[in-house]
Design a protein around this motif. Structure first.
Motif, PDB file in Angstrom:
ATOM      1  N   TYR A   6       0.857  -1.176   0.000  1.00 62.75           N
ATOM      2  CA  TYR A   6       0.000   0.000   0.000  1.00 62.75           C
ATOM      3  C   TYR A   6       0.901   1.236   0.000  1.00 62.75           C
ATOM      4  N   GLY A   7       0.310   2.380  -0.274  1.00 57.46           N
ATOM      5  CA  GLY A   7       1.063   3.614  -0.463  1.00 57.46           C
ATOM      6  C   GLY A   7       2.023   3.953   0.660  1.00 57.46           C
ATOM      7  N   HIS A   8       1.585   3.776   1.896  1.00 58.41           N
ATOM      8  CA  HIS A   8       2.450   4.125   3.022  1.00 58.41           C
ATOM      9  C   HIS A   8       3.694   3.232   3.053  1.00 58.41           C
ATOM     10  N   GLN A   9       3.552   1.976   2.670  1.00 56.77           N
ATOM     11  CA  GLN A   9       4.722   1.088   2.630  1.00 56.77           C
ATOM     12  C   GLN A   9       5.723   1.569   1.579  1.00 56.77           C
ATOM     13  N   ARG A  39       6.032   4.620   0.491  1.00 54.30           N
ATOM     14  CA  ARG A  39       6.588   5.875   1.012  1.00 54.30           C
ATOM     15  C   ARG A  39       7.655   5.588   2.070  1.00 54.30           C
ATOM     16  N   ARG A  40       7.376   4.640   2.946  1.00 50.69           N
ATOM     17  CA  ARG A  40       8.359   4.266   3.978  1.00 50.69           C
ATOM     18  C   ARG A  40       9.619   3.708   3.320  1.00 50.69           C
ATOM     19  N   TYR A  86       1.850   8.896  -3.624  1.00 50.87           N
ATOM     20  CA  TYR A  86       0.426   8.558  -3.632  1.00 50.87           C
ATOM     21  C   TYR A  86      -0.233   8.965  -4.948  1.00 50.87           C
ATOM     22  N   ARG A 130      -6.608   1.249   3.711  1.00 53.17           N
ATOM     23  CA  ARG A 130      -5.428   1.283   2.855  1.00 53.17           C
ATOM     24  C   ARG A 130      -5.650   0.359   1.664  1.00 53.17           C
TER      25      ARG A 130
END
Length: 188
Positions: free
Chosen positions: A19-22, A24-25, A44, A70
């Motif tokens: 997912y996007g946060h992963q 980004r991380r 994103y 998510r």
């Protein structure tokens, strides 16, 4: 060549559905800002554009407790083809964008030596700080660090050293530069 597209597609190809946060991380953990134009905040929007183009697809939406939902994405076959095209394009493209300092220096005939020295010294200090940060990071490893990661970091370090060397050369010749500018103006 769009570095954000390349980063997102390669992250999904390398690590599988995320997912996007992963993603980004991963950009933060991989220190993408040191070796690319990728900005974590742009990931994103890139994901949504890539989905609209059929290069990634949503697998499912997850929600844990009160956290926001998510969407988990995976790369498509068309996305893999695009990834390979972007990689080839990136290897073929050689960028040496004009640095604004060159234009500023070429048009700085109205500035005195001390002002020029101050501007160039400030730039040199910023470059030295960036190099120091890369040197510091060079001594520390991060999760999943590869030989390619080391080579990319060394490329950035070598480029910064070259910039610092050029700034030192300009600072050493600044007296000649301002003298030549003053003499040229006096002769006009």
């Amino acid at each position: 060549m769009n570095p954000t597209r390349l980063f997102v597609l390669s992250a999904l190809a390398k690590r599988g559905a995320m997912y996007g946060h992963q993603i980004r991380r991963d950009a933060r953990v991989d220190r993408a800002e040191l070796w690319s134009d990728v900005r974590p905040g742009s990931l994103y929007g890139a994901l949504h554009r890539l989905e609209g183009e059929g290069l990634v697809q949503a697998l499912r939406t997850e929600q844990e407790g009160n956290l926001p939902a998510r969407t988990v994405y995976e790369i498509t076959a068309e996305g893999r083809r695009e990834l390979h095209a972007l990689q080839a394009e990136a290897f073929e493209e050689v960028r040496f964008r004009p640095d604004p300092v060159d234009l500023a220096l070429a048009t700085a005939s109205d500035l005195d030596e001390n002002t020029l020295r101050g501007h160039l010294d400030d730039r040199r200090q910023v470059l030295a700080a960036r190099l120091s940060r890369l040197d510091h990071l060079h001594d520390r490893t991060w999760p999943d660090q590869t030989v390619a990661d080391d080579l990319v970091a060394e490329h950035a370090r070598l480029r910064l050293r070259a910039e610092l060397e050029w700034h030192e050369m300009v600072l050493d010749q600044l007296g000649k530069l301002t003298e030549a500018t003053a003499t040229g103006e006096a002769g006009q």
